[in-house]
Design an enzyme around this catalytic site. Structure first.
Site, PDB file in Angstrom:
ATOM      1  N   HIS A  11      16.588 -35.533 -20.076  1.00 24.52           N
ATOM      2  CA  HIS A  11      15.745 -34.596 -19.333  1.00 24.52           C
ATOM      3  C   HIS A  11      15.178 -33.504 -20.244  1.00 24.52           C
ATOM      4  CE1 HIS A  11      18.734 -31.353 -19.460  1.00 24.52           C
ATOM      5  NE2 HIS A  11      19.647 -32.305 -19.268  1.00 24.52           N
ATOM      6  N   GLU A  84      25.321 -36.419 -15.439  1.00 30.79           N
ATOM      7  CA  GLU A  84      26.005 -35.888 -16.620  1.00 30.79           C
ATOM      8  C   GLU A  84      27.512 -35.883 -16.384  1.00 30.79           C
ATOM      9  OE1 GLU A  84      26.379 -35.662 -19.562  1.00 30.79           O
ATOM     10  OE2 GLU A  84      25.277 -33.935 -20.359  1.00 30.79           O
TER      11      GLU A  84
END
Length: 212
Positions: A11, A84
């Protein structure tokens, strides 16, 4: 011979990234101005690629990273297995000296092979790999999607790249990453093997150097 091409990206930048604050899976932050500029730069460089589908994690920073592609009408799917790693009690905290020592000890334990050691009230690399395997199985179950874009996270990418190349998780830190970097992967269905064709590529971000 059936093959799948995967454009795997981290990202774009968030304010937490910029300030060195751990996000993990528990902090659902937005991209900052630089992160949105990175997302647009990646889009401008790769909008011509005929992706069949986009896969993102359950965290909005991955959605925002690929939003320009989604606005073209490309189908996308959230897979929380791509989230994550959970850093547990460390999430949302600016590291101090004691915290830095905690991370150093933890990373050293992982590098020594203790990848089943979890973060405080969080996850271990092995737990992350286990949930990633469910998501990757989902992705691979669609061979008709020959070209896909996957947006995820830094530590999670290191874990993923390690096990898909049949290496022990203790070696995950060999895989460098930066915000909006690209790893281009191919998967051969006949041999069931992944190949890394491009690693930590950021050529599409060169125009943003003056914004740093």
């Amino acid at each position: 011979m059936a093959q799948k091409i995967i454009y795997l990206i981290r990202h774009g930048e968030t304010d937490y990234n910029r300030r060195g604050i751990v996000q993990g899976s528990g902090v659902d932050s937005d991209l900052n101005d630089m992160g949105r500029a990175q997302a647009m730069a990646f889009f401008q460089a790769y909008q011509h690629v005929p992706f069949n589908k986009i896969y993102i994690s359950g965290l909005k920073r991955t959605y925002q990273t690929v939003e320009p592609f989604i606005e073209l009408g490309l189908p996308f799917e959230k897979l929380i297995g791509l989230n994550e790693i959970s850093w547990g009690t460390m999430e949302g905290k600016a590291p101090g000296n004691l915290d830095n020592e905690y991370y150093r000890t933890l990373i050293e334990a992982w590098e020594s092979g203790h990848t089943d050691q979890a973060t405080d009230k969080g996850e271990s690399p092995q737990q992350v790999a286990d949930r990633q395997k469910v998501s990757i199985d989902t992705i691979l179950s669609h061979p008709e999607e020959e070209l896909i874009l996957v947006a995820m996270h830094g530590r999670a990418m290191r874990i993923l790249l390690c096990w898909i190349t049949n290496q022990p998780l203790a070696k995950m830190d060999q895989f460098e990453h930066s915000n909006l970097c690209l790893y281009k992967l191919s998967y051969d269905y006949e041999s069931a093997q992944f190949t890394i064709e491009l690693a930590n590529d950021t050529a599409h971000l060169l125009s943003l150097a003056l914004m740093q």
